[in-house]
Structures are given as structure tokens and as C-alpha cells.
Scaffold this active site. Structure first.
Site, PDB file in Angstrom:
ATOM      1  CE  LYS A 215      -4.379  68.661  76.229  1.00 58.88           C
ATOM      2  NZ  LYS A 215      -3.679  69.485  75.238  1.00 58.88           N
TER       3      LYS A 215
ATOM      4  CD  GLU B 289      -7.554  67.182  67.855  1.00 52.50           C
ATOM      5  OE1 GLU B 289      -6.792  68.106  67.565  1.00 52.50           O
ATOM      6  OE2 GLU B 289      -7.400  66.500  68.880  1.00 52.50           O
TER       7      GLU B 289
END
Ligand code: ARG
Length: 459
Positions: free
Chosen positions: A283, A290
Site C-alpha cells: 500500500k 484524506e
């Protein structure tokens, strides 16, 4: 009984009250404004013959000492002093003695806090403007490189028409410019001195409000004291201005999050501004945009909080108003770090222009151009042209081919009035460059827009 206001009391305040009532642990942030306000006030009192020259010197020297004690960390902030105004005055009096007790002549904490907080907010309006300008400059650097890079322009998150990436970024430049204008107009509107309003009704002392206003950099003196000591519009304005700016930051962040996904693949945030997963080794997460999106929520919360605090207050000052500061401080800090990190994330991200361009090859982005062609070349009314184009799109769907790549014979079958030159009109770059109306996406128009923003920023 060590409170400055303890004269009419016969029992000491409970420590629970001290804890509940105090603002000193956060309003100390305003120490600079508070000390400058006191120096200006004392200077005016001396000029008006209310303080002697010697008392003024003692007060200014004493305040300078307090300031260095605060800045060196020596100053003892005590909850029992309630707020910074009383903490500082008490320390001043401990240092210089009786002259310190005269400083509060013709003044109340009500006008004092209004001066401090107002000046702080005005200063922050200007500092945020500078930070927004730096962000805009960084967006312009990216935009300059991509005035010809095609990206699907969307409505409803569906492919709509091809635009260029610089034009897309130009939309954010427009938003941030309006944000700057809001911060600037708030700073201008609210640059009015509360000093001399005292508790609520003014003062019988012969004060010169114009003089303190000038010494503190205010443009003028407030008109009605009752309003001035209770007004917190200036704080609400910066909260609204930050909220609107954060809403813009959040929209851009949302796009950066989407663009960072495999599905889009339009950008890749740098390693410096991405994070990993504690379990999934592959990831690379866009935590920065965000969190920017998330932080917008707390800023809105502060705006709603203060609006609610203010809505039921009778004139003039009420202790509720002390709740004005923490949300503003927090929102300003949030705005400052958000602007900085967004700028860095944009500066260091990779723009995958090849993915932007290949994304344009699906979704019949040049369908409107076929309709425009039918209107322009074949003199067909737009509504009918729209219908014919819809048929062509349906054919494309059936053949699984984008309109821009469809074999001319199919178009001819759909409407015999269509000529081969239509293929040029259906080209995606042609479509983008055809939108030459003012404010449009054609590269020529985009360049004009970038020039406009550069001029605005003085670059
Ligand atoms: N700490 C107070 C505030 O932040 C200062 C003003 C207090 N005035 C008063 N009359 N209690 O609002």
C-alpha cells in the site's frame, strides 16, 4: 483572596471555579497583542495627563520585562489569574509596584480582549493570504507544464468533454483567489479599534481613542462601544473564510485521492507525502489529501460552534464569549499547516499525463463536437443534432468503439449529411482546442487564464 476583582468578595474562589473559568492556558497566545495594547493605552494616558511621564516609563519598561519573561519561558502562567490580561497586569505590578495599578484606568478587560483578539485575527487574515499565494504559485508551476495535457472533463463524475489539465487546475486557482479576497476584505472591514470602549459604555476619562487606534495600526475607531465589546463578527468571518477555503482544499484533495487510485492513475504522490499500511506491504496511501478533507470538518465545527455561542447573547459582554478563542486558534493552525502541506504535496507529486490522455479515449468525450458540427456545417437545429449524435453514440457502444475513433462509414449511415471532415472535429485535442470562448479550455484561453493569475500574484 488574591484576585484582582476580590474587593466585594468575602470568600476565596474555589479551585474548581478557577479551573472552569480560566482562559489563561489558551489566551496566552495573545500576549504580544496584549502587551502592545497596554503600551499604546499607557502612552495615550500619559499624553492626556492621566499618567505621569515617569509612570509611563515604568509601565513600558515593566511590560518589556514581562514580554521577555514570557518569551524566555520564565513567566508563570497561573490558572488562578484567570486570563492573560490579569496575569500580565499582576506580574507588571509585582515588578514595578504602584504605577502598575494605574494601567487599567479608562480600560476594561472587555475592550482589552476585543483589541487583542481582533488584532490577532487581522494579522492572521494577512498571513493566511500569503500562504494561499504560495500554494497558488505551486499550482501554476504544475499548470504551466500541462496546458496541452488532455484530461476528461467531468460532470456527475462521468466523462463529459476533453479539457486540459492546466484548465482543470485553473478552476482551483479561481477558488483560491476568491478566498484571498475574502480574507483581505475581512481584514479591511474589521480593522477598527475597540480601545477606549472600556466595559461597555465608554469612559469619563479624557481618552484619545484616535491615538491608540493609530498606535496599534487600526484604520479607525469603533462607532458604538456597546456593540464593540460584544461583537465577534471578525472572528466568525475568519472562521467562515477558513471554512470556505478548506472546502476548496477538500475538493482538490478529494480529486487527488481519486487520481491516486489505480482506477484513475492520474497522479502519484511522492514518497515523502504518502504513507504505508501496517499490514498490507504494497500500500501507498494518500493520507495527506484524506486528512485535509477530514480536517475541513473540524473547521466547520468551530464556525458552527461560535455562531451558536453568539446567537442568544444579550448586549454587551457575556462570559460565553470567552468560548470564541479556541476554535479560532485551532482553525487558523489547521489552515496554516493545510496550506503548507498541500503546497508540498502538489510540488512533489508526479503527474501521469499519459494516463490522463488515455482516459480520454473512452466515454465519447467529443460527442458534443459532433452535435456542434451538425449545427455548424449542416444547419441542423441543435435539438435534432443532439438526437442524431445520441444515435452515433449508441452505435459506438454497440461496436465498443469511442466516437472519436469510429469508422466514418457508420456516421454516414446515421446521417447522410455528415462529411468526412467530421473526423477532425471528433478528435479529442481538436475538441479541447475548439472551446475558445472566453474562460474556455482551449490551450490559447488556458494560457490567458494562467497569465491572469500570474499577474494577480505579481509573478
Ligand atoms: N477572558 C475573558 C475573555 O476571553 C476576558 C474578558 C473578561 N471580561 C469580563 N468582564 N469577565 O472573554
Amino acid at each position: 483572596m488574591d484576585k484582582m476583582w476580590s474587593g466585594r468578595f468575602s470568600a476565596s474562589a474555589s479551585s474548581l471555579l478557577d479551573e472552569f473559568n480560566a482562559s489563561i492556558m489558551y489566551d496566552r497566545k495573545l500576549y504580544r497583542e496584549d502587551i502592545e495594547g497596554s503600551v499604546a493605552h499607557a502612552t495615550m494616558l500619559a499624553k492626556q495627563g492621566i499618567l505621569t511621564g515617569d509612570e509611563l516609563t515604568q509601565i513600558t519598561d515593566g511590560l518589556n520585562q514581562v514580554r521577555s519573561e514570557i518569551e524566555s519561558g520564565e513567566f508563570e502562567w497561573k490558572i488562578s489569574d484567570e486570563d492573560l490580561h490579569m496575569g500580565i497586569e499582576k506580574r507588571l505590578t509585582a515588578i514595578i509596584g504602584d504605577a502598575g495599578k494605574k494601567l487599567h484606568t479608562a480600560r476594561s478587560r472587555n475592550d482589552q480582549v476585543a483589541v487583542d483578539f481582533r488584532r490577532y485575527v487581522i494579522r492572521k487574515n494577512s498571513e493566511i493570504v500569503e500562504a494561499v499565494k504560495l500554494l497558488m504559485n505551486e499550482i501554476i508551476v504544475v499548470a504551466d507544464r500541462h496546458t496541452e495535457t488532455l484530461i476528461p472533463g467531468m460532470t456527475h463524475l462521468q466523462h463529459a468533454q476533453p479539457i486540459n489539465f492546466a484548465f482543470h487546475l485553473g478552476a482551483y486557482l479561481s477558488m483560491f483567489k476568491r478566498d484571498i479576497e475574502r480574507f483581505e476584505s475581512s481584514a479591511e472591514r474589521n480593522n477598527i479599534s475597540p480601545l477606549g470602549c472600556a466595559a461597555l459604555a465608554g469612559t469619563p476619562h479624557n481618552v484619545d481613542r484616535g491615538m491608540t487606534a493609530e498606535l496599534l495600526g487600526f484604520d479607525s475607531v469603533s462607532v458604538n462601544c456597546l456593540d464593540t465589546v460584544s461583537d465577534r463578527d471578525f472572528a466568525l468571518e475568519i472562521l467562515f473564510n477558513i471554512s470556505t477555503m478548506m472546502m476548496h482544499i477538500s475538493r482538490l484533495s478529494e480529486e487527488l485521492v481519486m487520481w491516486s487510485s489505480y482506477e484513475f492513475g492520474f497522479v502519484e504522490l511522492s514518497d515523502e507525502y504518502s504513507t504505508g499500511s501496517s499490514i498490507m506491504p504494497q500500500k501507498k496511501n494518500p493520507d495527506v489529501p484524506e486528512l485535509l478533507r477530514g480536517k475541513t470538518g473540524r473547521v466547520y465545527g468551530s464556525l458552527m460552534g461560535l455562531l451558536t455561542v453568539m446567537k442568544g447573547l444579550p448586549l454587551a459582554y457575556n462570559k460565553d464569549t470567552q468560548e470564541d478563542k479556541e476554535g479560532v486558534f485551532d482553525s487558523i493552525e489547521t489552515a496554516e499547516i493545510s496550506l503548507e502541506i498541500l503546497k508540498e504535496a502538489i510540488k512533489t507529486m508526479e503527474v501521469k499525463d499519459y494516463n490522463m490522455e488515455s482516459a480520454c479515449a473512452i466515454g465519447h468525450l467529443s460527442a458534443t463536437d459532433l452535435a456542434d458540427y451538425l449545427v455548424e456545417k449542416c444547419d441542423i437545429p441543435f435539438r435534432e443534432a443532439h438526437f442524431i449524435t445520441g444515435r452515433a453514440v449508441a452505435k459506438g457502444e454497440e461496436l465498443k468503439v469511442d466516437l472519436s475513433k469510429m469508422d466514418f462509414k457508420y456516421l454516414k449511415e446515421i446521417d447522410a449529411r455528415i462529411d468526412e471532415d467530421v473526423m477532425e472535429y471528433l478528435g479529442l485535442r481538436h475538441s479541447m482546442n475548439a472551446r475558445t470562448s472566453e474562460g474556455g479550455t482551449a490551450t490559447t484561453r488556458t494560457l490567458e487564464q494562467l497569465k491572469y493569475f500570474k499577474n494577480y500574484l505579481g509573478a
